[in-house]
Design a protein around this motif. Structure first.
Motif, PDB file in Angstrom:
ATOM      1  N   ASP A 132       5.499 -10.072   7.336  1.00  0.00           N
ATOM      2  CA  ASP A 132       6.404 -10.831   6.468  1.00  0.00           C
ATOM      3  C   ASP A 132       7.048  -9.862   5.486  1.00  0.00           C
ATOM      4  OD1 ASP A 132       7.749 -12.516   4.799  1.00  0.00           O
ATOM      5  OD2 ASP A 132       5.947 -13.241   3.766  1.00  0.00           O
ATOM      6  N   PRO A 133       8.222  -9.329   5.860  1.00  0.00           N
ATOM      7  CA  PRO A 133       8.870  -8.331   5.000  1.00  0.00           C
ATOM      8  C   PRO A 133       9.186  -8.886   3.610  1.00  0.00           C
ATOM      9  CG  PRO A 133      10.027  -8.565   7.104  1.00  0.00           C
ATOM     10  CD  PRO A 133       9.006  -9.646   7.050  1.00  0.00           C
ATOM     11  N   ALA A 155      -5.271  -5.899   2.284  1.00  0.00           N
ATOM     12  CA  ALA A 155      -4.211  -5.286   1.475  1.00  0.00           C
ATOM     13  C   ALA A 155      -4.843  -4.441   0.372  1.00  0.00           C
ATOM     14  CB  ALA A 155      -3.337  -6.378   0.858  1.00  0.00           C
ATOM     15  N   TYR A 156      -4.296  -3.238   0.190  1.00  0.00           N
ATOM     16  CA  TYR A 156      -4.793  -2.328  -0.836  1.00  0.00           C
ATOM     17  C   TYR A 156      -3.808  -2.304  -1.992  1.00  0.00           C
ATOM     18  CZ  TYR A 156      -7.631  -0.364   2.995  1.00  0.00           C
ATOM     19  OH  TYR A 156      -8.497  -0.192   4.033  1.00  0.00           O
ATOM     20  N   THR A 173       8.854  -9.540  14.547  1.00  0.00           N
ATOM     21  CA  THR A 173       7.896  -9.724  15.632  1.00  0.00           C
ATOM     22  C   THR A 173       6.767  -8.711  15.539  1.00  0.00           C
ATOM     23  OG1 THR A 173       7.758 -10.236  17.947  1.00  0.00           O
ATOM     24  CG2 THR A 173       8.974  -8.242  17.360  1.00  0.00           C
ATOM     25  N   SER A 174       5.727  -9.005  16.247  1.00  0.00           N
ATOM     26  CA  SER A 174       4.556  -8.136  16.312  1.00  0.00           C
ATOM     27  C   SER A 174       3.781  -8.597  17.531  1.00  0.00           C
ATOM     28  CB  SER A 174       3.689  -8.299  15.073  1.00  0.00           C
ATOM     29  OG  SER A 174       3.097  -9.586  15.044  1.00  0.00           O
ATOM     30  N   GLY A 225       2.072  -8.082   3.762  1.00  0.00           N
ATOM     31  CA  GLY A 225       3.316  -8.338   4.479  1.00  0.00           C
ATOM     32  C   GLY A 225       3.493  -7.523   5.736  1.00  0.00           C
ATOM     33  N   HIS A 226       2.561  -6.583   5.961  1.00  0.00           N
ATOM     34  CA  HIS A 226       2.639  -5.786   7.199  1.00  0.00           C
ATOM     35  C   HIS A 226       1.447  -6.134   8.074  1.00  0.00           C
ATOM     36  CE1 HIS A 226       3.676  -3.710   3.415  1.00  0.00           C
ATOM     37  NE2 HIS A 226       4.846  -3.485   3.996  1.00  0.00           N
ATOM     38  N   THR A 227       1.115  -7.396   8.135  1.00  0.00           N
ATOM     39  CA  THR A 227      -0.022  -8.001   8.871  1.00  0.00           C
ATOM     40  C   THR A 227      -1.360  -7.848   8.145  1.00  0.00           C
ATOM     41  OG1 THR A 227      -0.673  -6.154  10.321  1.00  0.00           O
ATOM     42  CG2 THR A 227       1.122  -7.596  11.110  1.00  0.00           C
TER      43      THR A 227
END
Lengths: 97, 290, 274
Positions: free
Chosen positions: C50-51, C100-101, C6-7, C59-61
């Motif tokens: 999305d782990p 994303a980096y 969740t977030s 995957g961390h938003t």
């Protein structure tokens, strides 16, 4: 940043508009317009404070060769006096072309 | 008197060439336009500078690092926008960004009025100007909006030559371009190498390893993997010719940003459990060329 | 929905759409769902954690290459489906930390993936879809450009966890060689550099700055409150040109974007005279 302003006596002849340079590291930008009075006005914005006497000397040396009445604006990003003199000379060449 | 060349052909070629990389933004714009047609808009004597830099003690530039010039390319009405990489790293602030957005907007309006007007964007940019942060973000969004609207009418060409390269918000502008022209010296990347290293560590991205960096985002790699359409030498005349030829080619069959099926197919084919080299991606793209 | 992380973004997506946003073929980080709002059909979009992301740096938003390209495909499908009919509003619920980096991202051209979704939003707006950005959490850098920038109307929660900015404070401090305290002080004087959403609103980009009693956990009351404002924003967008001009023409912009307005006026004059 330091802002300097100088005023010098000038010849009756007016300078012609010219622009040269880039406000990049160790460089500067100069904008020159004809002045409406018989003086040359110089306004300098410089990233390096504490060099007012050097600026005045470089400009005086330049104006001795080029006494045309001008408004000179300089945006300086740490140019050496040699680079300043070179850009001023190039600006004159641009103004004549 | 006869002259016997002792220099190699390459060196002779180099010495007869005029570098584009060494030109400042104004001279680049002048170079890309047909001779004698350069007409600058909002030039330095208009003195529309950044209102945000001097109040932070930073020396401004009279054109805010962006030169906009109307003129002709190959005899057709055109506008060229050139970013000055030496001023604040070619960063996008309010004034320079608005100059760019408005140039695209006015070109689009002319196209709508039946005056076909081309557009070229010569980029040197580290991304948004941090001293103008959110203002830059808003203005960059407005640049994109105008690019997407304009490219329906005319090819919109981005030229990236270096030395600064094209990063951050302006890398996305390159993504939105109809065509991208690059030199080997140029780099095109959303995130700067130092930023990636800072965020993800040296094992992810070693910013000080220049050959590695260029193998990821250098012009040759970007051309080989289809992110650039033309790879040119650092030659002002050759770059001008490349731009002219792309306009002659006209609109492409498909814009790069419409190639979502192709890219989804490519992404699906990759083994993301390992790190890749530039060569891995060249090969993967060849396997999924269509 | 039990395996979904969740977030704030996911909670608001689920509260507003009534769905989890999972679509076969999409990565789990991308939430897309049709829904109804104010008596009409709409499309909800969002980014969730999305782990199991295939791309470890996403995957961390984050907006990564998958979010960009799959998001583009989904948006293009909406534009195509509505080509000859009513244009459904597209509501993007944004709580996305940044782009994303990573090395993989750069190699496969994250700049193009981000450009593609921007073009899709811009084309949707130009086609007549009201494009609404609802910023409920982080919306930093590439997330702002990719997800919010092309919206006809941007709405943000008036909440300390809502962040629109070019760069996170610690990174900005490093790069500009200033302390975080200095940056905070600077933000008080230089509004574009401030980190609070109230300062961002002063730049004229927002349609509404919305005080919500439960920003972390939507309930019936706050969900209804947000829906009401979304409907108003959709109606307002439909009455206006399909451009971003509303931002620059706002009362706020007249104060803080004087230079932008000057550029617009002078460029038009000089263009016409050239």
């Amino acid at each position: 940043m330091e802002i300097l302003a100088f005023e010098f006596p000038a010849a009756a002849e007016k300078a012609r508009r010219a622009h040269i340079g880039v406000v990049g590291s160790g460089d500067l930008e100069i904008l020159m317009d004809p002045s409406t009075d018989a003086k040359t006005h110089a306004k300098i914005q410089t990233s390096v404070a504490g060099f007012a006497t050097t600026w005045k000397a470089v400009l005086e040396r330049f104006l001795a060769q080029h006494p045309e009445a001008a408004n000179i604006e300089i945006n300086d990003f740490g140019a050496t006096p040699g680079t300043v003199a070179l850009r001023l000379q190039q600006m004159v060449e641009v103004s004549r072309s | 008197m006869t002259f016997t060349p002792t220099l190699s052909k390459d060196v002779l070629e180099l010495s007869s060439r005029r570098s584009y990389i060494e030109l400042n933004a104004r001279d680049r714009a002048r170079q890309l336009l047909d001779d004698g047609t350069f007409h600058e808009l909002l030039g330095p004597f208009d003195r529309v500078e950044s209102p945000w830099l001097p109040i932070q003690g930073i020396v401004p530039q009279a054109d805010d690092g962006c030169v906009v010039a109307k003129g002709k390319i190959d005899g057709q009405p055109a506008v060229v926008i050139a970013m000055e990489g030496k001023f604040q790293g070619g960063s996008i602030g309010e004034v320079c960004g608005m100059k760019m957005a408005e140039a695209f907007r006015l070109a689009r309006q002319d196209n709508e009025k039946g005056i076909p007007t081309r557009a070229v964007l010569s980029l040197e940019s580290g991304g948004v100007r941090l001293q103008e942060a959110n203002m830059g973000e808003l203005v960059i969004a407005e640049i994109y909006a105008e690019m997407v609207a304009l490219r329906k009418y005319t090819p919109l060409i981005v030229v990236i030559t270096g030395p600064t390269g094209c990063f951050g918000g302006m890398s996305l502008a390159a993504g939105l371009a109809t065509y991208v022209v690059m030199t080997r010296q140029a780099r095109l990347s959303m995130n700067g190498p130092e930023v990636i290293e800072q965020e993800a560590g040296k094992a992810e991205f070693e910013a000080s390893n220049k050959p590695f960096v260029w193998s990821v985002n250098g012009g040759a790699q970007r051309y080989a993997t289809g992110f650039a359409d033309v790879l040119v030498e650092d030659d002002a005349v050759a770059i001008t010719a490349a731009v002219r030829d792309l306009f002659r080619k006209g609109q492409p069959a498909q814009l790069r940003t419409d190639q979502y099926e192709l890219f989804i197919k490519r992404l699906s084919s990759l083994d993301t459990s390992k790190q890749w080299t530039g060569e891995d991606i060249r090969n993967a793209w060849k396997e999924n060329a269509q | 929905m039990s395996d979904l992380v969740t977030s704030r973004g996911r909670k608001w997506f689920e509260a507003l759409s009534g769905k989890d946003g999972r679509v076969a073929g999409n990565p789990a980080s991308l939430m897309v769902s049709p829904g109804t709002l104010g008596g009409e059909n709409v499309v909800y979009v969002g980014i969730a954690p999305d782990p199991k992301s295939r791309f470890p740096r996403a995957g961390h938003t984050e907006v990564g290459v998958e979010e960009g390209w799959y998001g583009t495909r989904n948006l293009r499908a909406v534009i195509e489906a509505d080509k000859n009919g009513p244009k459904r509003p597209i509501i993007t619920i944004i709580d996305s930390k940044s782009q994303a980096y990573g090395r993989r991202e750069e190699l496969v051209g994250i700049h193009l993936a981000a450009a593609a979704i921007i073009a899709a939003y811009a084309d949707a707006r130009a086609a007549g879809h009201p494009v609404i950005a609802l910023i409920v959490g982080r919306c930093v850098s590439g997330s702002f450009l990719a997800l919010a920038g092309q919206a006809n109307r941007m709405i943000a929660f008036d909440d300390p966890e809502v962040l629109v900015h070019a760069m996170y404070k610690d990174a900005a401090a490093r790069i500009t060689r200033r302390s975080v305290a200095e940056l905070d002080k600077l933000g008080e004087e230089i509004i574009p550099m401030a980190y609070d959403i109230g300062s961002f609103a002063k730049l004229g980009g927002l349609y509404a700055l919305l005080k919500v009693a439960t920003p972390d956990l939507p309930n019936d009351v706050t969900t209804a409150q947000v829906k009401k404002v979304l409907v108003e924003a959709i109606n307002d967008a439909r009455r206006s040109p399909r451009t971003l001009d509303v931002r620059l023409e706002s009362d706020a912009a007249k104060v803080l974007r004087k230079a932008s307005l000057k550029v617009r006026r002078m460029m038009a004059e000089q263009w016409a005279a050239a």
